[in-house]
Each structure stands twice: as C-alpha cells, then as structure tokens.
Scaffold this active site. Structure first.
Site, PDB file in Angstrom:
ATOM      1  N   ARG A 127     -21.463 -15.034 -10.869  1.00  0.00           N
ATOM      2  CA  ARG A 127     -22.324 -13.956 -10.344  1.00  0.00           C
ATOM      3  C   ARG A 127     -22.086 -13.661  -8.860  1.00  0.00           C
ATOM      4  NH1 ARG A 127     -26.040 -16.111 -14.129  1.00  0.00           N
ATOM      5  NH2 ARG A 127     -26.129 -14.674 -15.884  1.00  0.00           N
ATOM      6  N   LYS A 149     -14.518  -2.371  -1.240  1.00  0.00           N
ATOM      7  CA  LYS A 149     -14.218  -1.822  -2.571  1.00  0.00           C
ATOM      8  C   LYS A 149     -13.255  -2.775  -3.260  1.00  0.00           C
ATOM      9  CE  LYS A 149     -14.630   3.188  -2.072  1.00  0.00           C
ATOM     10  NZ  LYS A 149     -13.880   4.464  -2.084  1.00  0.00           N
ATOM     11  N   GLU A 191      -1.897   5.863   6.081  1.00  0.00           N
ATOM     12  CA  GLU A 191      -3.337   5.678   6.339  1.00  0.00           C
ATOM     13  C   GLU A 191      -3.629   5.709   7.841  1.00  0.00           C
ATOM     14  OE1 GLU A 191      -5.401   5.892   3.907  1.00  0.00           O
ATOM     15  OE2 GLU A 191      -3.900   5.711   2.319  1.00  0.00           O
ATOM     16  N   LYS A 229     -12.107   2.895  10.349  1.00  0.00           N
ATOM     17  CA  LYS A 229     -12.606   2.587   9.001  1.00  0.00           C
ATOM     18  C   LYS A 229     -13.916   1.807   9.101  1.00  0.00           C
ATOM     19  CE  LYS A 229     -11.868   1.640   4.319  1.00  0.00           C
ATOM     20  NZ  LYS A 229     -11.028   1.354   3.178  1.00  0.00           N
ATOM     21  N   GLU A 239     -20.062   5.564   0.021  1.00  0.00           N
ATOM     22  CA  GLU A 239     -19.385   6.863  -0.108  1.00  0.00           C
ATOM     23  C   GLU A 239     -20.318   7.979  -0.556  1.00  0.00           C
ATOM     24  OE1 GLU A 239     -15.312   6.411  -1.544  1.00  0.00           O
ATOM     25  OE2 GLU A 239     -15.417   8.441  -2.328  1.00  0.00           O
ATOM     26  N   ARG A 243     -18.088   8.697   4.144  1.00  0.00           N
ATOM     27  CA  ARG A 243     -16.913   7.919   3.703  1.00  0.00           C
ATOM     28  C   ARG A 243     -15.886   8.777   2.969  1.00  0.00           C
ATOM     29  NH1 ARG A 243     -16.931   1.593   1.542  1.00  0.00           N
ATOM     30  NH2 ARG A 243     -14.702   1.443   1.238  1.00  0.00           N
ATOM     31  N   ASN A 247     -10.883  10.113   2.252  1.00  0.00           N
ATOM     32  CA  ASN A 247     -10.098  10.621   1.119  1.00  0.00           C
ATOM     33  C   ASN A 247      -9.178  11.774   1.510  1.00  0.00           C
ATOM     34  OD1 ASN A 247     -11.268   8.827  -0.663  1.00  0.00           O
ATOM     35  ND2 ASN A 247     -12.970  10.207  -1.123  1.00  0.00           N
ATOM     36  N   HIS A 250      -5.860  12.487  -0.181  1.00  0.00           N
ATOM     37  CA  HIS A 250      -5.778  11.662  -1.393  1.00  0.00           C
ATOM     38  C   HIS A 250      -6.013  12.439  -2.689  1.00  0.00           C
ATOM     39  CE1 HIS A 250      -5.640   8.533   1.571  1.00  0.00           C
ATOM     40  NE2 HIS A 250      -5.522   7.585   0.665  1.00  0.00           N
ATOM     41  N   HIS A 254      -3.107  11.683  -4.884  1.00  0.00           N
ATOM     42  CA  HIS A 254      -3.270  10.947  -6.148  1.00  0.00           C
ATOM     43  C   HIS A 254      -2.687  11.733  -7.314  1.00  0.00           C
ATOM     44  CE1 HIS A 254      -6.831   8.247  -4.711  1.00  0.00           C
ATOM     45  NE2 HIS A 254      -5.657   7.704  -4.462  1.00  0.00           N
ATOM     46  N   HIS A 266       2.676   5.207  -3.069  1.00  0.00           N
ATOM     47  CA  HIS A 266       1.383   5.776  -2.696  1.00  0.00           C
ATOM     48  C   HIS A 266       1.459   6.491  -1.329  1.00  0.00           C
ATOM     49  CE1 HIS A 266      -2.978   5.938  -2.318  1.00  0.00           C
ATOM     50  NE2 HIS A 266      -2.882   5.380  -1.139  1.00  0.00           N
TER      51      HIS A 266
HETATM   52  N1  NAD Z   1      -9.995  -1.350  -1.851  1.00  0.00           N
HETATM   53  C1  NAD Z   1      -9.640  -0.300  -1.174  1.00  0.00           C
HETATM   54  O1  NAD Z   1     -10.412   0.274  -0.397  1.00  0.00           O
HETATM   55  C2  NAD Z   1      -8.221   0.203  -1.307  1.00  0.00           C
HETATM   56  C3  NAD Z   1      -7.729   1.186  -0.430  1.00  0.00           C
HETATM   57  C4  NAD Z   1      -6.408   1.568  -0.561  1.00  0.00           C
HETATM   58  C5  NAD Z   1      -5.588   1.012  -1.536  1.00  0.00           C
HETATM   59  N2  NAD Z   1      -6.098   0.071  -2.377  1.00  0.00           N
HETATM   60  C6  NAD Z   1      -5.260  -0.549  -3.407  1.00  0.00           C
HETATM   61  O2  NAD Z   1      -4.227  -1.266  -2.747  1.00  0.00           O
HETATM   62  C7  NAD Z   1      -3.136  -1.426  -3.648  1.00  0.00           C
HETATM   63  C8  NAD Z   1      -1.837  -1.220  -2.914  1.00  0.00           C
HETATM   64  O3  NAD Z   1      -1.755  -2.172  -1.882  1.00  0.00           O
HETATM   65  P1  NAD Z   1      -0.362  -2.483  -1.158  1.00  0.00           P
HETATM   66  O4  NAD Z   1       0.284  -1.214  -0.781  1.00  0.00           O
HETATM   67  O5  NAD Z   1      -0.647  -3.477  -0.117  1.00  0.00           O
HETATM   68  O6  NAD Z   1       0.531  -3.058  -2.348  1.00  0.00           O
HETATM   69  P2  NAD Z   1       0.769  -4.539  -2.919  1.00  0.00           P
HETATM   70  O7  NAD Z   1      -0.398  -5.382  -2.757  1.00  0.00           O
HETATM   71  O8  NAD Z   1       1.339  -4.358  -4.273  1.00  0.00           O
HETATM   72  O9  NAD Z   1       1.921  -5.083  -1.953  1.00  0.00           O
HETATM   73  C9  NAD Z   1       3.163  -4.431  -1.962  1.00  0.00           C
HETATM   74  C10 NAD Z   1       4.318  -5.421  -2.154  1.00  0.00           C
HETATM   75  O10 NAD Z   1       4.519  -6.137  -0.943  1.00  0.00           O
HETATM   76  C11 NAD Z   1       4.528  -7.544  -1.208  1.00  0.00           C
HETATM   77  N3  NAD Z   1       4.015  -8.149   0.023  1.00  0.00           N
HETATM   78  C12 NAD Z   1       2.751  -8.192   0.466  1.00  0.00           C
HETATM   79  N4  NAD Z   1       2.706  -8.705   1.707  1.00  0.00           N
HETATM   80  C13 NAD Z   1       3.967  -9.031   2.034  1.00  0.00           C
HETATM   81  C14 NAD Z   1       4.581  -9.573   3.202  1.00  0.00           C
HETATM   82  N5  NAD Z   1       3.883  -9.831   4.308  1.00  0.00           N
HETATM   83  N6  NAD Z   1       5.922  -9.773   3.174  1.00  0.00           N
HETATM   84  C15 NAD Z   1       6.665  -9.442   2.072  1.00  0.00           C
HETATM   85  N7  NAD Z   1       6.151  -8.902   0.964  1.00  0.00           N
HETATM   86  C16 NAD Z   1       4.819  -8.687   0.961  1.00  0.00           C
HETATM   87  C17 NAD Z   1       3.701  -7.711  -2.436  1.00  0.00           C
HETATM   88  O11 NAD Z   1       4.031  -8.902  -3.111  1.00  0.00           O
HETATM   89  C18 NAD Z   1       4.081  -6.467  -3.235  1.00  0.00           C
HETATM   90  O12 NAD Z   1       5.293  -6.689  -3.908  1.00  0.00           O
HETATM   91  C19 NAD Z   1      -3.381  -0.458  -4.787  1.00  0.00           C
HETATM   92  O13 NAD Z   1      -3.739  -1.175  -5.937  1.00  0.00           O
HETATM   93  C20 NAD Z   1      -4.547   0.395  -4.313  1.00  0.00           C
HETATM   94  O14 NAD Z   1      -5.360   0.843  -5.379  1.00  0.00           O
HETATM   95  C21 NAD Z   1      -7.394  -0.343  -2.279  1.00  0.00           C
END
Ligand code: NAD
Length: 372
Positions: A127, A149, A191, A229, A239, A243, A247, A250, A254, A266
């Site tokens: 929980r 999030k 971003e 942020k 949001e 917030r 977007n 996006h 998206h 992305h």
């Molecule tokens: N929660 C939120 O507010 C929010 C906002 C934006 C995006 N997201 C989410 O974030 C995700 C994308 O995140 P991302 O772009 O970080 O992708 P990711 O987490 O897939 O990382 C990208 C790649 O880099 C590698 N990696 C990570 N750190 C590393 C490092 N220091 N050195 C070498 N390799 C490294 C990972 O293993 C992966 O292969 C999506 O799922 C998206 O929906 C969430």
C-alpha cells in the site's frame, strides 16, 4: 561548479509531501561515500535496468553497503518494452523475497523507464512505501524524476496505469551523463528547450549559444529546468490547470511518436511537436511573428541532427491527437506560447486553448515544408 538544491513544495493542510532535488556533479559518489544521507529506512532496494546496473548500479550498491545494513540491487531488462505491469509484478515479487517491509526505501536508479516503473511499484507495494529518485538520463533529471507521476504501459497505450506518488528526495548527478549514448541526450534537451519557451527567456538566450553537451555546461540548464518543473508542480500537483503548460509540444509530438510506432525517439518528436504547436500559436494570433521566428530558429538548430519521420499523415495525426488524453471529446486543446518565456492563458485563467482540427492539419503541412 554548478550545484543546487531545488524545493518541490507540497505543503497542504493536513500533510507535507515537499522534497528536495539535489543537483550536483559527483553526487552519486558522495551518496556512496556517506556525504549525502538517505531517508531512514529498514532496507534500501536499488531498482535499476540492465544497462544502468552494469554502468553504475553495482558500484553504488557496493558503496552503499558500507553505509547501510540492508542494500539490494533489483534489475530488470532495459527498454520501454519492459515498462509493463508484468515487470512491476516481478520487481514487487523480488522485493517481497528480499523481505522488504513497509519501512523499506526504493532507490530508482535509471532513466524515465526505471523511475516510472519503480515509482509505480513504490506506490502500491504494501500500500505504498517511500522512494528516492536517482535519475541517470538527461530526460529523467529535468523531467520524469520530478512531480510524482509514476506508471506502466499497457497494450492499449503508454502510461495507462499509474499513480501520483511523490519521491522523498531526488538526487541528480550530471556526471553520470558521460556514459549516456548521445542520441539519448535529445530527449532531455527537448524538455530543457520546452522549459525555456514556457517560462525562462534568459535560459532561452543562453540556449542559443549551446554547442557543448558536457556535464558542466548541462548542469546549469538542468538546475534551471528543475526549478521550472518544481515551481509548476508545487502550484498544480494534479494537472488541474498550470501543469498543462508542461505539455507544450507534446500533443503533436505524441501523435508523431505513435504514428512512427514508437520507432522515433521521444525527444525528436517533441522538437517537431513544439515547431508545429508554435506555428499553431502564431496562426491563432497568440504568438507574434518575431517570437515565432526566434523559437523556430532555436528548435531547428538544436534538433538539427535528430532523426526525422519518414512521412507525416495529417489525418492520422489528428486521429491520434484526439485519442490523446488531453483531447476532450472531439475538441483538440493545447497549451501554447504567447511569447518567448510565457504561455498563453485565456480570460478565465485556463492554459488550455481550443485548436480547430483544420489548424492542426495545416501545422502538419508546415512541418512537412520545414522537413523537406
Ligand atoms: N513521470 C513523468 O513525469 C515522465 C515524464 C517524461 C517521460 N516519462 C517517461 O520516461 C520514459 C523515457 O525515459 P528516458 O528517456 O530516460 O528513457 P530510458 O529510461 O529508457 O533510458 C534510455 C536508455 O538509456 C539507458 N541509460 C540510462 N541512464 C544511462 C546512463 N547514465 N548511461 C548509459 N545508459 C543509460 C537506459 O538503460 C536506456 O537504454 C518514458 O517511459 C516516458 O513515458 C515520464
């Protein structure tokens, strides 16, 4: 050297869920050496992906084991495809095998996939337990680790199962970006540029001179983006209105990402989304021609080497944008800039602007012209 502590302020009548974002080069080493304290807990479970475990996770586990009694590493395969309920269930099962109780603390070490998935597990395991975000991608440092999030993808869409669950602390160490593949930088850079356009004209000017992507240069931009942020999330955690400015870019972005079957990165899609949505803002008379020119020049320069879509189908993109959760009924609604560093708000204070579908279609034609 750039170092900062940014506060996400979530003090409400009955509770205080505020937390700090610590941004400092070498912070992970300092954490391992015991110079940065973790919240007290009965155990610490570093949840990470297979790439980050190899590059940083095992070392961090070794270092933390010298400071704390119960430290474990829980690893799942890297990649968006593993951001699923099945992986979340596997991680939770592993935590249970490790006897993690309600006072255990999860340390999410990785990019947005790890942060979203492990944050989601933290929000539902027994929980809800506490967690600390240790972002290792530029995107995670400036965006996904802040704001609470969490979520996983489902067969019917991205992030369709999720929660709001705020971390106890975020520790961002720009030095870990040294191992990040260059193409991953665009996701975070998009971003950062977005933050400048929506709220920081001074950062916008500094971005014009950005040519190096080393840890020291990026540190300053990470701090600025985190401040923005944090401010937005502190004002509007769920949001309800403000917030939505995050977007920007996006809705179109998206739709392009989905139309590429998630093959395009992305960040590349968000850059294109910001170009199209800036065009829409100018077309609707919200953004002056001079600001439109400044914004689109910067976007085109910084996204220059990012991958491009093979084709753009306006009808398909409209359909995807309408299906997006931000499109209420058949009306498309977007947050749009009114000048560099400021978002448009309507007379009733809403940051969401209705956008006719025909205008959306024209913006895709503009994108095609830019890309040709
Ligand atoms: N929660 C939120 O507010 C929010 C906002 C934006 C995006 N997201 C989410 O974030 C995700 C994308 O995140 P991302 O772009 O970080 O992708 P990711 O987490 O897939 O990382 C990208 C790649 O880099 C590698 N990696 C990570 N750190 C590393 C490092 N220091 N050195 C070498 N390799 C490294 C990972 O293993 C992966 O292969 C999506 O799922 C998206 O929906 C969430």
């Amino acid at each position: 050297m750039t170092a900062a502590r940014v506060r996400v302020s979530l003090r409400r009548e009955s509770e205080d869920r505020s937390y700090d974002i610590l941004i400092r080069r070498g912070a992970l080493e300092e954490l391992g050496a015991g110079n940065i304290s973790l919240p007290p807990g009965s155990s610490y479970s570093i949840v990470t992906d297979s790439n980050v475990a190899r590059l940083h996770g095992r070392r961090l586990k070794g270092a933390l084991s010298k400071q704390y009694h119960e430290v474990d590493l829980v690893v799942f395969p890297a990649g968006e495809a593993t951001k699923s309920l099945e992986t979340a269930s596997n991680v939770a099962t592993r935590l249970n095998e490790l006897s993690v109780d309600r006072n255990g603390v999860i340390l999410t070490l990785g990019g947005g996939v790890v942060g979203d998935l492990a944050g989601f597990v933290a929000s539902v395991y027994k929980r809800g337990i506490r967690y600390v975000q240790l972002p290792t991608t530029l995107l995670a440092m400036v965006d996904s680790s802040i704001g609470g999030k969490t979520g996983v993808d489902t067969p019917w869409g991205k992030n369709q199962l999720g929660t709001f669950h705020q971390p106890e602390l975020v520790i961002a160490d720009p030095d870990v970006l040294k191992t990040l593949p260059p193409q991953e930088m665009y996701n975070g850079l998009a971003e950062i540029v977005k933050c400048a356009i929506i709220a920081d004209p001074a950062m916008f000017v500094r971005l014009r001179d950005l040519t190096k992507f080393d840890a020291e240069t990026l540190s300053g931009f990470i701090v600025n983006a985190c401040r923005i942020k944090a401010r937005v999330v502190s004002t509007d955690e769920r949001e309800a209105n403000l917030r939505t400015v995050l977007n920007f870019g996006h809705t179109v972005g998206h739709a392009i990402e989905r139309s590429s079957d998630y093959q395009l990165a992305h960040g590349a899609c968000v850059f294109l989304g910001m170009l199209a949505e800036s065009w829409i803002a100018r077309h609707l008379g919200l953004l002056a021609e001079s600001d439109f020119k400044e914004i689109t020049e910067l976007l085109q320069r910084l996204s220059g080497a990012a991958a491009r879509p093979e084709s753009l189908n306006p009808d398909m993109l409209v359909a995807y944008a309408r299906a997006d959760k931000k499109a209420l009924s058949s009306t498309l609604r977007m947050s749009l800039p009114s000048k560099v560093g400021m978002m448009h708000s309507t007379r009733d204070g809403s940051f969401m602007v209705p956008v006719p579908q025909e205008t959306f279609r024209h913006s895709i034609q503009y994108l095609k012209d830019v890309l040709s």
